[in-house]
Design a protein around this motif. Structure first.
Motif, mmCIF file in Angstrom:
data_model
loop_
_atom_site.group_PDB
_atom_site.id
_atom_site.type_symbol
_atom_site.label_atom_id
_atom_site.label_comp_id
_atom_site.label_asym_id
_atom_site.label_seq_id
_atom_site.Cartn_x
_atom_site.Cartn_y
_atom_site.Cartn_z
ATOM 1 N N MET A 1 0.627 -1.156 -0.074
ATOM 2 C CA MET A 1 0.086 0.004 0.121
ATOM 3 C C MET A 1 0.726 1.255 0.073
ATOM 4 S SD MET A 1 -3.028 0.388 -0.393
ATOM 5 C CE MET A 1 -4.480 1.071 -0.132
ATOM 6 N N GLY A 2 2.146 1.108 0.581
ATOM 7 C CA GLY A 2 2.919 2.450 0.683
ATOM 8 C C GLY A 2 3.326 2.720 -0.459
ATOM 9 N N LEU A 3 3.447 1.790 -1.419
ATOM 10 C CA LEU A 3 4.124 2.279 -2.853
ATOM 11 C C LEU A 3 2.808 2.813 -3.665
ATOM 12 C CD1 LEU A 3 6.145 -0.990 -3.900
ATOM 13 C CD2 LEU A 3 7.220 1.499 -3.332
ATOM 14 N N ILE A 4 1.751 2.375 -3.544
ATOM 15 C CA ILE A 4 0.650 2.991 -4.177
ATOM 16 C C ILE A 4 0.416 4.445 -3.819
ATOM 17 C CG2 ILE A 4 -1.729 2.834 -4.410
ATOM 18 C CD1 ILE A 4 -1.336 -0.335 -4.491
ATOM 19 N N GLN A 5 0.542 4.562 -2.431
ATOM 20 C CA GLN A 5 0.309 5.742 -1.855
ATOM 21 C C GLN A 5 1.489 6.775 -2.289
ATOM 22 O OE1 GLN A 5 -0.560 5.875 2.498
ATOM 23 N NE2 GLN A 5 -0.344 8.195 2.554
ATOM 24 N N TYR A 6 2.614 6.247 -2.165
ATOM 25 C CA TYR A 6 3.846 7.188 -2.795
ATOM 26 C C TYR A 6 3.508 7.599 -4.291
ATOM 27 C CZ TYR A 6 8.369 8.427 -4.398
ATOM 28 O OH TYR A 6 9.420 9.339 -4.868
ATOM 29 N N GLY A 7 3.107 6.730 -4.915
ATOM 30 C CA GLY A 7 2.623 6.998 -6.626
ATOM 31 C C GLY A 7 1.538 8.064 -6.686
ATOM 32 N N ILE A 8 0.725 7.970 -5.879
ATOM 33 C CA ILE A 8 -0.579 8.872 -5.900
ATOM 34 C C ILE A 8 -0.091 10.422 -5.528
ATOM 35 C CG2 ILE A 8 -2.657 9.462 -4.843
ATOM 36 C CD1 ILE A 8 -3.314 6.392 -4.583
ATOM 37 N N GLU A 9 0.633 10.347 -4.118
ATOM 38 C CA GLU A 9 1.421 11.469 -3.783
ATOM 39 C C GLU A 9 2.348 12.309 -4.818
ATOM 40 O OE1 GLU A 9 1.250 13.146 -0.711
ATOM 41 O OE2 GLU A 9 -0.258 11.838 0.151
ATOM 42 N N LYS A 10 3.009 11.483 -5.561
ATOM 43 C CA LYS A 10 3.791 11.863 -6.303
ATOM 44 C C LYS A 10 3.230 12.687 -7.604
ATOM 45 C CE LYS A 10 8.242 10.787 -8.856
ATOM 46 N NZ LYS A 10 9.190 9.802 -9.219
ATOM 47 N N ALA A 11 1.768 12.289 -7.991
ATOM 48 C CA ALA A 11 1.209 12.593 -8.950
ATOM 49 C C ALA A 11 0.390 13.936 -8.478
ATOM 50 C CB ALA A 11 0.168 11.622 -9.534
ATOM 51 N N GLY A 12 0.830 14.264 -7.382
ATOM 52 C CA GLY A 12 0.125 15.611 -6.784
ATOM 53 C C GLY A 12 -1.422 15.666 -5.959
ATOM 54 N N ALA A 15 -2.942 11.693 -0.061
ATOM 55 C CA ALA A 15 -3.506 10.198 -0.031
ATOM 56 C C ALA A 15 -3.354 10.189 1.501
ATOM 57 C CB ALA A 15 -2.901 9.164 -0.728
ATOM 58 N N ILE A 16 -4.093 9.118 2.106
ATOM 59 C CA ILE A 16 -3.875 8.829 3.585
ATOM 60 C C ILE A 16 -4.193 7.357 3.591
ATOM 61 C CG2 ILE A 16 -6.385 9.267 4.098
ATOM 62 C CD1 ILE A 16 -5.073 10.486 6.872
ATOM 63 N N SER A 17 -3.544 6.538 4.511
ATOM 64 C CA SER A 17 -3.768 5.086 4.657
ATOM 65 C C SER A 17 -4.543 4.989 6.038
ATOM 66 C CB SER A 17 -2.496 4.204 4.573
ATOM 67 O OG SER A 17 -1.999 4.534 3.564
ATOM 68 N N ILE A 18 -5.047 3.844 6.199
ATOM 69 C CA ILE A 18 -5.483 3.296 7.438
ATOM 70 C C ILE A 18 -4.775 1.954 7.908
ATOM 71 C CG2 ILE A 18 -7.257 2.069 8.996
ATOM 72 C CD1 ILE A 18 -9.226 3.909 7.574
ATOM 73 N N THR A 19 -4.064 1.628 8.865
ATOM 74 C CA THR A 19 -3.329 0.798 9.458
ATOM 75 C C THR A 19 -3.638 0.209 10.666
ATOM 76 O OG1 THR A 19 -0.809 0.140 9.688
ATOM 77 C CG2 THR A 19 -1.441 2.464 10.340
ATOM 78 N N HIS A 20 -3.192 -1.015 10.793
ATOM 79 C CA HIS A 20 -3.359 -1.577 11.923
ATOM 80 C C HIS A 20 -2.017 -1.806 12.611
ATOM 81 C CE1 HIS A 20 -7.376 -3.170 11.081
ATOM 82 N NE2 HIS A 20 -6.965 -3.225 9.979
ATOM 83 N N LEU A 21 -0.907 -1.871 11.952
ATOM 84 C CA LEU A 21 0.461 -2.138 12.093
ATOM 85 C C LEU A 21 1.308 -0.858 12.139
ATOM 86 C CD1 LEU A 21 0.696 -5.669 10.396
ATOM 87 C CD2 LEU A 21 -0.111 -5.117 12.833
ATOM 88 N N GLY A 22 1.310 0.002 13.098
ATOM 89 C CA GLY A 22 2.273 1.358 12.959
ATOM 90 C C GLY A 22 3.471 1.049 12.842
ATOM 91 N N ASN A 23 4.252 0.159 13.311
ATOM 92 C CA ASN A 23 5.753 -0.035 13.270
ATOM 93 C C ASN A 23 6.150 -0.332 11.641
ATOM 94 O OD1 ASN A 23 6.185 0.518 15.813
ATOM 95 N ND2 ASN A 23 6.142 -1.599 16.716
ATOM 96 N N LEU A 24 5.244 -1.156 11.223
ATOM 97 C CA LEU A 24 5.613 -1.667 9.754
ATOM 98 C C LEU A 24 5.113 -0.560 8.839
ATOM 99 C CD1 LEU A 24 6.079 -3.748 7.606
ATOM 100 C CD2 LEU A 24 3.734 -4.607 7.821
ATOM 101 N N THR A 25 4.235 0.240 9.054
ATOM 102 C CA THR A 25 3.892 1.439 8.228
ATOM 103 C C THR A 25 4.867 2.455 8.442
ATOM 104 O OG1 THR A 25 1.299 0.928 8.648
ATOM 105 C CG2 THR A 25 2.065 3.306 7.838
ATOM 106 N N ARG A 26 5.416 2.592 9.565
ATOM 107 C CA ARG A 26 6.481 3.670 9.566
ATOM 108 C C ARG A 26 7.811 3.076 8.937
ATOM 109 N NH1 ARG A 26 4.643 3.963 13.848
ATOM 110 N NH2 ARG A 26 4.448 5.639 15.367
ATOM 111 N N VAL A 28 7.600 1.735 6.073
ATOM 112 C CA VAL A 28 7.249 1.548 4.521
ATOM 113 C C VAL A 28 7.113 3.475 4.098
ATOM 114 C CG1 VAL A 28 5.353 1.433 2.715
ATOM 115 C CG2 VAL A 28 5.867 -0.323 4.648
ATOM 116 N N ARG A 29 7.300 3.850 5.193
ATOM 117 C CA ARG A 29 7.334 5.437 5.009
ATOM 118 C C ARG A 29 6.139 6.125 4.341
ATOM 119 N NH1 ARG A 29 13.487 7.127 3.693
ATOM 120 N NH2 ARG A 29 12.615 8.859 4.452
ATOM 121 N N VAL A 30 5.053 5.825 4.536
ATOM 122 C CA VAL A 30 3.772 6.468 3.731
ATOM 123 C C VAL A 30 3.678 7.950 4.211
ATOM 124 C CG1 VAL A 30 2.467 4.391 3.695
ATOM 125 C CG2 VAL A 30 2.015 5.858 5.465
#
Length: 88
Positions: A1-12, A15-26, A28-30
Motif C-alpha cells: 500500500m505504501g508504494l501505491i500511496q507514494y505514487g498517488i502523492e507523487k502525482a500531486g 492520500a492517507i492510509s489506515i493501518t493496524h500495524l504502525g511499526n510496519l507502516t513507519r 514503509v514511510r507512507v
C-alpha cells in the motif's frame, strides 16, 4: 500500500492510509496514516457500526487536510467492543 500511496502523492494527489500495524507502516514511510486498534481486516470497526465507520471516514478526510509533515501516523482513539475475532 505504501508504494501505491507514494505514487498517488507523487502525482500531486494527497492520500492517507489506515493501518493496524504502525511499526510496519513507519518502515514503509507512507506520507500520512491513521492507526486503529481493531483486528486485521476490520479497519473501520465491526460490520453494522455505521456511526463509527462514518466517523473514521470523516477522520480520514480531516487528517488528509491537517497532516502537513511527511511520515505522520495518528493513532485513533476508538476501541473494539467485545472479543477480537468474534463475528456478530
Amino acid at each position: 500500500m505504501g508504494l501505491i500511496q507514494y505514487g498517488i502523492e507523487k502525482a500531486g494527489i494527497p492520500a492517507i492510509s489506515i493501518t493496524h500495524l504502525g511499526n510496519l507502516t513507519r518502515k514503509v514511510r507512507v506520507s500520512r496514516a491513521l492507526q486503529t486498534k481493531f483486528p486485521l481486516g476490520r479497519s473501520f470497526g465491526k460490520a453494522g457500526e455505521v456511526e463509527m465507520q462514518r466517523q473514521i471516514l470523516l477522520d480520514c478526510l480531516q487528517y488528509l487536510k491537517e497532516i502537513k509533515e511527511s511520515e505522520t501516523i495518528i493513532k485513533l482513539p476508538y476501541k473494539w467492543k467485545g472479543r477480537f475475532g468474534k463475528v456478530n
